[in-house]
Motif scaffolding. Sequence first.
Motif, PDB file in Angstrom:
ATOM      1  N   UNK A  68       9.254  30.595  22.373  1.00 20.17           N
ATOM      2  CA  UNK A  68       8.406  31.339  23.307  1.00 20.17           C
ATOM      3  C   UNK A  68       7.158  31.888  22.619  1.00 20.17           C
ATOM      4  N   UNK A  69       7.282  32.177  21.333  1.00 23.70           N
ATOM      5  CA  UNK A  69       6.152  32.705  20.571  1.00 23.70           C
ATOM      6  C   UNK A  69       5.203  31.600  20.098  1.00 23.70           C
ATOM      7  N   UNK A  70       5.549  30.343  20.369  1.00 21.56           N
ATOM      8  CA  UNK A  70       4.659  29.238  20.036  1.00 21.56           C
ATOM      9  C   UNK A  70       4.961  28.506  18.747  1.00 21.56           C
ATOM     10  N   UNK A  71       6.165  28.706  18.189  1.00 21.82           N
ATOM     11  CA  UNK A  71       6.558  28.021  16.959  1.00 21.82           C
ATOM     12  C   UNK A  71       6.717  26.527  17.240  1.00 21.82           C
ATOM     13  N   UNK A  72       5.779  25.720  16.748  1.00 16.51           N
ATOM     14  CA  UNK A  72       5.765  24.289  17.064  1.00 16.51           C
ATOM     15  C   UNK A  72       6.982  23.583  16.478  1.00 16.51           C
ATOM     16  N   UNK A  73       7.391  23.980  15.284  1.00 17.18           N
ATOM     17  CA  UNK A  73       8.558  23.349  14.656  1.00 17.18           C
ATOM     18  C   UNK A  73       9.791  23.481  15.556  1.00 17.18           C
ATOM     19  N   UNK A  74      10.034  24.677  16.059  1.00 16.78           N
ATOM     20  CA  UNK A  74      11.200  24.907  16.916  1.00 16.78           C
ATOM     21  C   UNK A  74      11.024  24.240  18.273  1.00 16.78           C
ATOM     22  N   UNK A  75       9.839  24.311  18.832  1.00 17.65           N
ATOM     23  CA  UNK A  75       9.617  23.684  20.137  1.00 17.65           C
ATOM     24  C   UNK A  75       9.863  22.180  20.079  1.00 17.65           C
ATOM     25  N   UNK A  76       9.399  21.539  19.016  1.00 19.75           N
ATOM     26  CA  UNK A  76       9.612  20.098  18.889  1.00 19.75           C
ATOM     27  C   UNK A  76      11.076  19.786  18.603  1.00 19.75           C
ATOM     28  N   UNK A  77      11.743  20.631  17.816  1.00 18.87           N
ATOM     29  CA  UNK A  77      13.162  20.424  17.558  1.00 18.87           C
ATOM     30  C   UNK A  77      13.972  20.558  18.846  1.00 18.87           C
ATOM     31  N   UNK A  78      13.654  21.557  19.651  1.00 18.89           N
ATOM     32  CA  UNK A  78      14.349  21.737  20.924  1.00 18.89           C
ATOM     33  C   UNK A  78      14.120  20.548  21.849  1.00 18.89           C
ATOM     34  N   UNK A  79      12.887  20.063  21.906  1.00 19.39           N
ATOM     35  CA  UNK A  79      12.581  18.933  22.772  1.00 19.39           C
ATOM     36  C   UNK A  79      13.336  17.688  22.332  1.00 19.39           C
ATOM     37  N   UNK A  80      13.408  17.471  21.013  1.00 18.93           N
ATOM     38  CA  UNK A  80      14.135  16.302  20.509  1.00 18.93           C
ATOM     39  C   UNK A  80      15.610  16.389  20.888  1.00 18.93           C
ATOM     40  N   UNK A  81      16.217  17.543  20.650  1.00 16.83           N
ATOM     41  CA  UNK A  81      17.644  17.688  20.950  1.00 16.83           C
ATOM     42  C   UNK A  81      17.923  17.553  22.440  1.00 16.83           C
ATOM     43  N   UNK A  82      17.012  18.036  23.285  1.00 12.24           N
ATOM     44  CA  UNK A  82      17.185  17.920  24.729  1.00 12.24           C
ATOM     45  C   UNK A  82      17.177  16.461  25.166  1.00 12.24           C
ATOM     46  N   UNK A  83      16.276  15.670  24.581  1.00 16.37           N
ATOM     47  CA  UNK A  83      16.109  14.290  25.005  1.00 16.37           C
ATOM     48  C   UNK A  83      17.058  13.323  24.303  1.00 16.37           C
ATOM     49  N   UNK A  84      17.364  13.579  23.023  1.00 15.45           N
ATOM     50  CA  UNK A  84      18.099  12.607  22.227  1.00 15.45           C
ATOM     51  C   UNK A  84      19.470  13.086  21.748  1.00 15.45           C
ATOM     52  N   UNK A  85      19.796  14.338  21.965  1.00 11.10           N
ATOM     53  CA  UNK A  85      21.081  14.853  21.506  1.00 11.10           C
ATOM     54  C   UNK A  85      20.947  15.567  20.171  1.00 11.10           C
ATOM     55  N   UNK A  86      22.074  16.052  19.677  1.00 12.78           N
ATOM     56  CA  UNK A  86      22.076  16.897  18.491  1.00 12.78           C
ATOM     57  C   UNK A  86      21.927  16.127  17.175  1.00 12.78           C
ATOM     58  N   UNK A  87      22.115  14.810  17.194  1.00  9.91           N
ATOM     59  CA  UNK A  87      22.059  14.022  15.964  1.00  9.91           C
ATOM     60  C   UNK A  87      20.879  13.058  16.009  1.00  9.91           C
ATOM     61  N   UNK A  88      20.148  12.958  14.898  1.00 10.73           N
ATOM     62  CA  UNK A  88      19.056  11.999  14.913  1.00 10.73           C
ATOM     63  C   UNK A  88      18.101  12.148  13.746  1.00 10.73           C
ATOM     64  N   UNK A  89      16.885  11.631  13.962  1.00  8.75           N
ATOM     65  CA  UNK A  89      15.834  11.559  12.944  1.00  8.75           C
ATOM     66  C   UNK A  89      14.543  11.903  13.679  1.00  8.75           C
ATOM     67  N   UNK A  90      14.050  13.140  13.517  1.00 11.15           N
ATOM     68  CA  UNK A  90      13.006  13.645  14.403  1.00 11.15           C
ATOM     69  C   UNK A  90      11.619  13.714  13.802  1.00 11.15           C
ATOM     70  N   UNK A  91      11.495  13.906  12.468  1.00  9.43           N
ATOM     71  CA  UNK A  91      10.167  14.184  11.921  1.00  9.43           C
ATOM     72  C   UNK A  91       9.968  13.564  10.551  1.00  9.43           C
TER      73      UNK A  91
END
Length: 291
Positions: A68-91
Amino acid sequence: MANAVDHVVLPTGDLSVSRSRMVDLGFTVAPDALHPFGTKNACVFFSDGTYLEPLAVVQREACELAALAGNVFIKRDQAYRFRQGEEGFSALVMKTDDAAADRVRFESEGISAGPNLEFSRPFETPSGEQATASFALAFAADLRSPDVFFFNCQRINPPAVDRTALERHSNGVTAIGQIILSEHNPSDFQYLLQQIVDQREVNAHSFGIELASGNADIIALNHAGLKGYFGTQTDDNGRGLRLRAVVFKVAELARLEADYKKAGIDYSMIGARLVVQPELGQGAIFAFEQI
């Protein structure tokens, strides 16, 4: 000179599961380290200065507040987990000496993913040496590829501790040799990858494109190339870059194969590579090539 790879981010739902999987594969894993925004990692460091970052969410409320405060690292991590699940290769993360200048460059090139992030976290060696590590991150992304993002990482005060023990691995890995992405038509993302790597020279071939970073090759393969080189079948209709594999440099491939066979680790030999497909706690394909 082209930018060098710093590390890769591997989301996981359970850091203990990831640690166990990495140990089974012969990696030495650093003690857990908590970020101030609710995530925790258990890194695998290599003697070439690169590392793997298995990453788990351990304080969900802190992550929500950070997003909510605009942390891009967390926002992108949340988006990845929402779309692809908890396991993967994001960055994919590149090294930099000036994250502030990188943000200006990313903005001018139209690939900035948002404001920079600066933070500190504790660092501990297996012998108990402790220090504080501080970082500044500059983010880049492409809306056509929502399931991958990039950032440049400036290490502001690298911990003055001996990391040698963490860089020795029973599987013999010394470095990252290649980072593999996939896309139906990799050349559509040539400009983006050139900007990320800061590399103008591109080797194009029938399976995709290759760029030499300062310490490893960044390779985007089409689906035929990914299947041929790594034995992985993907959705032929999917568009957008996806991070798929890490290729490691290893001293003795035959010894590693014997160790995996004895330990019951599933693998396949594809050409001169030993390839291990993703499992729980290992979000990417791991491939090993002899130096």
